[in-house]
Design a protein around this motif. Sequence first.
Motif, PDB file in Angstrom:
ATOM      1  N   GLY A   9      35.883 -38.234   7.474  1.00 39.73           N
ATOM      2  CA  GLY A   9      35.541 -38.794   6.163  1.00 39.73           C
ATOM      3  C   GLY A   9      35.279 -40.282   6.239  1.00 39.73           C
ATOM      4  O   GLY A   9      34.319 -40.789   5.630  1.00 39.73           O
ATOM      5  N   TRP A  50      31.894 -40.785   7.822  1.00 41.45           N
ATOM      6  CA  TRP A  50      30.795 -40.487   6.898  1.00 41.45           C
ATOM      7  C   TRP A  50      30.607 -41.626   5.902  1.00 41.45           C
ATOM      8  O   TRP A  50      29.489 -42.056   5.638  1.00 41.45           O
ATOM      9  CB  TRP A  50      31.057 -39.170   6.166  1.00 41.45           C
ATOM     10  N   GLY A  70      26.937 -34.991   7.289  1.00 42.34           N
ATOM     11  CA  GLY A  70      28.114 -34.830   6.435  1.00 42.34           C
ATOM     12  C   GLY A  70      27.751 -34.259   5.088  1.00 42.34           C
ATOM     13  O   GLY A  70      28.459 -33.423   4.522  1.00 42.34           O
ATOM     14  N   TRP A  71      26.611 -34.689   4.539  1.00 42.65           N
ATOM     15  CA  TRP A  71      26.162 -34.148   3.252  1.00 42.65           C
ATOM     16  C   TRP A  71      25.805 -32.672   3.410  1.00 42.65           C
ATOM     17  O   TRP A  71      26.129 -31.855   2.561  1.00 42.65           O
ATOM     18  CB  TRP A  71      24.955 -34.929   2.737  1.00 42.65           C
ATOM     19  N   LEU A 120      27.080 -30.564   5.507  1.00 41.94           N
ATOM     20  CA  LEU A 120      28.318 -29.793   5.617  1.00 41.94           C
ATOM     21  C   LEU A 120      28.959 -29.576   4.256  1.00 41.94           C
ATOM     22  O   LEU A 120      29.634 -28.577   4.035  1.00 41.94           O
ATOM     23  CB  LEU A 120      29.307 -30.495   6.543  1.00 41.94           C
ATOM     24  N   SER A 121      28.738 -30.497   3.334  1.00 40.55           N
ATOM     25  CA  SER A 121      29.335 -30.331   2.008  1.00 40.55           C
ATOM     26  C   SER A 121      28.660 -29.205   1.233  1.00 40.55           C
ATOM     27  O   SER A 121      29.197 -28.749   0.230  1.00 40.55           O
ATOM     28  CB  SER A 121      29.232 -31.633   1.218  1.00 40.55           C
ATOM     29  N   LEU A 122      27.496 -28.770   1.664  1.00 37.41           N
ATOM     30  CA  LEU A 122      26.808 -27.675   0.990  1.00 37.41           C
ATOM     31  C   LEU A 122      27.302 -26.307   1.434  1.00 37.41           C
ATOM     32  O   LEU A 122      26.967 -25.298   0.807  1.00 37.41           O
ATOM     33  CB  LEU A 122      25.298 -27.762   1.230  1.00 37.41           C
ATOM     34  N   VAL A 169      32.885 -23.128   0.621  1.00 35.64           N
ATOM     35  CA  VAL A 169      34.250 -23.315   1.094  1.00 35.64           C
ATOM     36  C   VAL A 169      35.193 -22.254   0.551  1.00 35.64           C
ATOM     37  O   VAL A 169      36.327 -22.171   0.982  1.00 35.64           O
ATOM     38  CB  VAL A 169      34.786 -24.716   0.708  1.00 35.64           C
TER      39      VAL A 169
END
Length: 92
Positions: free
Chosen positions: A15, A18, A42-43, A45-47, A50
């Motif tokens: 984090g 990023w 990183g962006w 991966l946020s998609l 989860v």
Amino acid sequence: MARPIVRWGAMFGLGVLWWWAVLRLALAPDAGVLEGAVAAGGWGLSLLPVHCVPKARAAGALGAGRWRAAWRGAQVTTASPLRRSDAGSGPS
């Protein structure tokens, strides 16, 4: 006990990396490809979803052999074919 500490440490470190890349892209005039790749990665991966569960435990999941059974013809439809207009009247 060591696993959660390592996991939280890795998440914190990634984090920070990023945020460094994003802030450097926004504020530094000499930011380059490395910062862009870290920020975009990183962006991306946020998609990822989860809230995933294994397919066997998912609500409404279909069975593993469903398509195989359909291709083998295990469940054949019993619908009657459509009649043509000149076929006459149906059974009474």
